[in-house]
Write an enzyme that holds these catalytic residues in place. Structure first.
Site, short mmCIF file in Angstrom:
data_model
loop_
_atom_site.label_atom_id
_atom_site.label_comp_id
_atom_site.label_asym_id
_atom_site.label_seq_id
_atom_site.Cartn_x
_atom_site.Cartn_y
_atom_site.Cartn_z
CD GLU A 1 -9.26 44.65 -36.19
OE1 GLU A 1 -8.84 43.51 -36.43
OE2 GLU A 1 -9.25 45.56 -37.03
CD GLU B 1 -6.99 39.35 -40.31
OE1 GLU B 1 -8.10 39.83 -40.02
OE2 GLU B 1 -6.05 40.04 -40.72
#
Ligand SMILES: *[C@@H]1O[C@H](CO)[C@@H](O)[C@H](O)[C@H]1NC(C)=O
Ligand SMILES: *[C@@H]1O[C@H](CO)[C@@H](O)[C@H](O)[C@H]1NC(C)=O
Length: 412
Positions: free
Chosen positions: A327, A216
């Site tokens: 997120e 990520e």
């Protein structure tokens, strides 16, 4: 009288218990102190120079060969690769088009006070208070092991809701060897320090169980991790679904950095303004078809480093899902949805200049070529809190608007 004696006995008992408790606490603190120092020594390698950033960070210039990555058992005799053997084909597609202000104008704050020489890498120094903010030394620099990845296809959607992590993402499924996008940078408000807001690209391999592999990269605001509300450039990796392996940035051994200009975890400046200038960064992650390492590039030419293939199981081969989006943690501490924002804090409908975006979204296919993905799907747990939309046009190719304010009349 009877009562008095009873009380005396009772208070005596209380004092003894207190003493025992206090003694226990003192020794816990001392032991803990030792552990904290040991961990700091592991993380902060000998540096050739240190730079004090205006945001309070200290950036240590560490010799490439001395970085923490080489503490990893599987990397003990690893020979650093100073450049990738291959870049994906089709890299020029985007550099011909300049739309909003490009990443060229974005810097990291510490650059104002110095730079690291070639042959060294800039490492954000971990301070004692950084570790003390974590729930435990073991958890410092890691995501909570409760499922933190969006599982668009999972039937067990309740699980993600329970863990309190909320997503608004676009995703593709298949067989991928990389991903690229340009994303604008914001400074979302965080309601409380144990929550965070991030915007990133995910490359996932394996199933959504205990052996999930993930790489990520993007930007994040995370008060507990960094001690402030600054927007920071970051990476993350795990090879066991956020359990024992992996971490943010260089907070564990794994990622091998070769670049002397970009510090992982350092603050980004400037930030996009609502109805004002937009600032964006480009991230490309791709797999070296020969060596199998996963490389990362920031902007048009800054190759940052790589995750060695040996860190992973499924990602040793290819990624099975790519996600782009945001997120946040919704701890709902006061019984209501958090006010922590995702992206710009505004919904996708508001469009350019107001909403957060990923533009020129691409994947790397089996022939090592960058391509616009065909079937992009979207996922969000609660669209009234954070939402996502996709689109296509000439200049931006495939793009995504995502984000939202969190708590609002439709997201109580
Ligand atoms: C971060 O922002 C929140 C409000 O959004 C504020 O309450 C908090 O004090 C800030 N934290 C730091 C470390 O500046
Ligand atoms: C998550 O929870 C919210 C509120 O409890 C509910 O409205 C929503 O449908 C849930 N989402 C999923 C994907 O289960």
């Amino acid at each position: 009288m009877m009562m008095m004696i009873h009380m005396d006995r009772f208070s005596c008992f209380v004092v003894v218990v207190l003493c025992v408790v206090m003694a226990a606490r003192v020794s816990y603190a001392a032991g803990n102190q030792f552990e904290v120092d040991k961990h700091l020594n592991r993380l902060n390698k000998r540096s050739v120079k240190s730079i004090k950033s205006p945001d309070g960070d200290i950036i240590d210039c560490v010799h490439i060969e001395h970085q923490a990555a080489f503490d990893h058992p599987s990397l003990k005799n690893h020979k650093v690769q100073m450049r990738p053997n291959y870049h994906p084909e089709g890299m020029n597609y985007e550099s011909m088009k300049v739309s909003s202000k490009s990443e060229q104008t974005i810097t990291q704050l510490w650059h104002l006070n110095g730079n690291c020489a070639k042959g060294t890498i800039p490492v954000r120094r971990t301070k004692k208070e950084d570790i003390l903010r974590a729930s435990s030394i073991k958890n410092y620099g890691k995501k909570s092991s409760v499922s933190t990845v969006a599982q668009p296809n999972s039937i067990d959607l309740d699980l993600i809701n329970q863990s309190g992590h909320q997503h608004a993402i676009a995703y593709v499924e298949g067989e991928f060897y990389g991903a690229k996008a340009t994303m604008n940078v914001w400074d979302p408000q965080i309601q409380q320090s144990n929550e965070f807001s991030l915007s990133q690209i995910w490359l996932l391999g394996g199933s959504f169980s205990s052996d999930l592999n993930s790489i990520e990269a993007g930007w994040q605001v995370s008060p507990d991790l960094y001690g402030d509300n600054n927007t920071r450039f970051f990476t993350y990796w795990t090879s066991d679904a956020y359990q024992a392996t992996g971490c943010y940035n260089l907070l564990c051994s794994g990622f091998i950095q070769i670049n002397n200009e970009i510090a992982l975890g350092a603050s980004i400046s400037p930030i996009s303004k609502y109805h004002g200038s937009q600032y964006d960064i480009s991230i490309l992650i791709w797999k070296d078809p020969e060596q199998g390492n996963w490389w990362m590039q920031f902007g048009n030419g800054n190759v940052l480093g790589y995750w060695p293939a040996s860190l992973f199981s499924y990602l040793t081969d290819s990624a099975s899902m790519i996600q782009w989006g945001g997120e946040v943690v919704n701890s709902a501490s006061d019984g209501q949805h958090t006010t922590t924002q995702m992206g710009s804090g505004h919904f996708p409908e508001e469009g350019f200049g107001k909403s957060s975006y990923f533009r020129n979204v691409q994947i790397v296919d089996g022939s090592n070529s960058l391509r616009t993905p065909k079937d992009i799907d979207t996922f969000t747990e609660q669209p009234n809190c954070y939402d996502v939309q996709t689109g296509k046009n000439g200049g931006w190719g495939s793009y995504i608007y995502y984000g939202g304010p969190g708590r609002n009349p439709n997201c109580p």
